[in-house]
Motif scaffolding. Sequence first.
Motif, PDB file in Angstrom:
ATOM      1  N   VAL A 265       0.841  -1.205   0.000  1.00  0.00           N
ATOM      2  CA  VAL A 265       0.000   0.000   0.000  1.00  0.00           C
ATOM      3  C   VAL A 265       0.876   1.256   0.000  1.00  0.00           C
ATOM      4  N   ILE A 266       1.950   1.225   0.801  1.00  0.00           N
ATOM      5  CA  ILE A 266       2.877   2.369   0.817  1.00  0.00           C
ATOM      6  C   ILE A 266       3.539   2.525  -0.548  1.00  0.00           C
ATOM      7  N   ALA A 267       3.884   1.401  -1.176  1.00  0.00           N
ATOM      8  CA  ALA A 267       4.473   1.466  -2.524  1.00  0.00           C
ATOM      9  C   ALA A 267       3.474   2.030  -3.537  1.00  0.00           C
ATOM     10  N   THR A 268       2.203   1.721  -3.344  1.00  0.00           N
ATOM     11  CA  THR A 268       1.169   2.266  -4.237  1.00  0.00           C
ATOM     12  C   THR A 268       1.104   3.785  -4.126  1.00  0.00           C
ATOM     13  N   LEU A 269       1.223   4.285  -2.911  1.00  0.00           N
ATOM     14  CA  LEU A 269       1.235   5.740  -2.733  1.00  0.00           C
ATOM     15  C   LEU A 269       2.455   6.358  -3.418  1.00  0.00           C
ATOM     16  N   LEU A 287       6.371  -4.922  -9.773  1.00  0.00           N
ATOM     17  CA  LEU A 287       4.946  -4.921  -9.440  1.00  0.00           C
ATOM     18  C   LEU A 287       4.091  -5.318 -10.632  1.00  0.00           C
ATOM     19  N   ILE A 288       4.480  -4.885 -11.834  1.00  0.00           N
ATOM     20  CA  ILE A 288       3.708  -5.250 -13.039  1.00  0.00           C
ATOM     21  C   ILE A 288       3.809  -6.751 -13.283  1.00  0.00           C
ATOM     22  N   VAL A 324      -2.281  -0.995  -8.370  1.00  0.00           N
ATOM     23  CA  VAL A 324      -1.014  -0.350  -8.736  1.00  0.00           C
ATOM     24  C   VAL A 324      -0.966  -0.122 -10.244  1.00  0.00           C
ATOM     25  N   ILE A 325      -1.423  -1.102 -11.029  1.00  0.00           N
ATOM     26  CA  ILE A 325      -1.425  -0.944 -12.493  1.00  0.00           C
ATOM     27  C   ILE A 325      -2.318   0.223 -12.898  1.00  0.00           C
TER      28      ILE A 325
END
Length: 887
Positions: A265-269, A287-288, A324-325
């Motif tokens: 979630v932090i990486a998404t931000l 991530l992809i 994320v995508i």
Amino acid sequence: MESSDGPHTFSSLAFWCTHSQGWYVSKILGCWINLLQNSPLKDLAQIIEILNLCAEKMNEQEAFTEPLCELIKLCGLLSKKIKNFVNYIFFLFLTGYLMRVPSSQVRIQICKCVVSFYNTELPRKLLSGYQPTSANYKIQMAELGGLAETLVLSLALVENQLTEKLWVLKVLQHLSSSGVNCRLMMKAQAASRLCLYLNDVDPSGQLVFRSSEILWNLLENTSKEEVVNQLSSLECVYALKEVFVDLLMHGFRHYDRQLRNDLLVIATLLAQNPAAPMIESGFTKLLIVLATFTEVKIPNPLVKGLKLTYSYEDFELKKLLFNVIGFLSKDPRAVQLLSENYVIPALLYYVKPNQKPGFHDWSAAQYEELQLHAIAILASVAPLLVDKYLSCQANTLLLVFLEWCIGQDPFFGQGNSFHGRGGRGNKLAQMRYSLRVLRSVVSLHDDAVNLNLCDQGAISQLLDILKYAANKSKEKEDAILLEIQANILFLLSVLCENDLHRKELFSYEGVDILIPFIQMDPRKLYSGLGHSCLLFCALDCLSCVVGCYIAEDYFLEKQGIFLLLDLLALKQKNLYSIILGILVEFCDNPKTTSHISTWRGEKDQTAANLLIQLWRQEELELGVKRDGYGRIVDMKRPIASSLQKQQEVVPMPASCPSFAIMEISENIRAKIYSLLCKLGFENLPGLSAKDFVTLAIIEHYIDFKVGEVWHELCAELKEEFRPVTPDEEALKFISKVSEDTGRMVATLQTEVLESQRHKEIQEEEKTYTKIQAIHKQREIVNKSWENFLTRTSNYEALKKAKRLQEKSVEASRSKLKTQNGAVHSTDIKGLSTTIGSGRLVTVQSTPPQLVGGPLAVTDPSVCEGALKKIKRVKMLDSVKKDSVPVE
């Protein structure tokens, strides 16, 4: 009270602590503890002074370590009953300041002391006679003392000591529950410091757990943008990536998976921040690949040996990766990575009819949620990767999927997720997001995409889906069904816009579907469900009709022009422009003008009157100057708005349109002018004098607009340079022509008003003449009645009238006598009447029912019986006449 081996006061105790050896300090400390247990504590200043002195002695003698720890421990216990505001804050500040002491034992004790602040229980030996301070009070004191900021800075002192670092993190975890403390921590760059320590060796796993917990508290209690900016350094992103990969590959516990998802979630931000080096660090590609590797089944060294389970944590991981995508699709730099790592095929994997889950598979509800989420993300990614989209036959898959959505397959959606809203027990959620994908790619106006769709029969299929949704909407209207219908109408309008063959495919069936949308109840436009958007899409879809004579004629036959004018008559400002534009385009069909002229609104309003009213309303909103009768006031710029007059002259290149030109597209006057040009400015029905005054302005709209452009041109030339004499004279002549046109129109308007005033005067005279004739007729009737009464009540007057009548009759006879002819008298002798005699005489008398007497009939049955008897006698007489005797 006095101790047997020590001093009497705190000041003397401080003296002994500073001038004695370490072994003697322990004995002094014992005396002090006894003193504190047997006397009430009123001030903390002496204790703080002794703590500070012992901390300074630590650099000279290590023997002070254990006494200092005991003092800190004792202060931690006493702090639970301290009420002195100033001393408490100073003590908290000193506690953080003591972290500089190079002793692991002291630092850990300090951390334990601070953690004990959040423990409301006191030791039994200190409970008597004291009330503990409240938890809120202690938290507020910690905030005012700046303890959180000091402890964050102290992380640099303990970065190589794991135990001390974990204790500091534990304290910060407690302190980060307060917004004030979180802001103090952010001042000390807490987010970046904590992230850099994530990869430190820690067999217990507490380091990552406590650090992530603190980061979450910082995100919740402070500015999210500020936290993300602190985490956006390359070092922090690398550290976050490595700890995420470690938990992903080696974490097997429920706790590890939860922690992994929190870090994601932090990486998404971070992925939402363009300044974060997510691509440079390789985190974006990782991530992809994680989001697609279970669907495309292509080996990748980044995920070698990784296998996701069907646990709830892995289900949440899958949703987070899809999310994320979605955010990466907004970053142009990530488009190449999305194309190279098979994102389109992975998302299209879910564009298929739902099947019953196997034993080792997602549950039906989980699969549906992933399916809807994937299709929603596909709507964001597909417009970026059109070539991949077409190569994967995405249009075909979506059309087949939509066919399944309206089919009779017994499928019942769960409708539990965010994307499944409104889809419980049906397939509307699947239909909704599939149409969103088609809308996203069709809105690109890419010929290859649109041709591919139409070649597969998309127009007829979309019409079938539109009818299906319209029928469902009749049962129960909701926002999802309205959105589905609006999206289909948008798709049809784009697909058919510039292709005559596609418009012919749309024509009959499409017009039949469009008519009910245009007939929508105006009250629904304010329901908030989306009827307004649906109506706009329906009007926009009329582009499928305009330009195709078959469709136009059928639309006219269905009274479509009447419906458009009915909508225009509602005077909804947001509908003016689009409806007028449609009417102008329809006027290319010669049959349209007769429909517009035939239309009548409320109170027999005509289309011309409605258009002129809209013109006046538009000019009023634009602030165009008019007098009380609607005549031109400014002869030089008759149609200029107030904003246009306030606009300063700014020289611009010839390629840039001027304000006068831009103004044409910003209001509806040009469309009204075009429409009236189609209808003609002569013989328009239902117009008043005021309408003709406005019509004179509309008729010369293009002349006035040309004059405005020349006015701007002259102003720009004067700003840049002085024109030569011939050019200046030409410009003056052009300006004079425009001004003369304004005067001519104003004169015409005055003539119209005078003509109307003259006409009103004539009508008024006619009305008065008619009133006079009525009064004269009444006088004649009254005089005739008076004469009648005189004749009937006075016999002498009757005889006089009779003599006058005879003279009149005699005077009217011919003077020529007939040869050998008999002369017959026209009078009946002895008759004293003054009316013309004949075989029948009508006697006007009072009805006998009112005056009574022998002729009065009170029983209506008597009359009825008499009438029946007379009828029966007449019938017998007719039978006798028609009968023939038989011998």
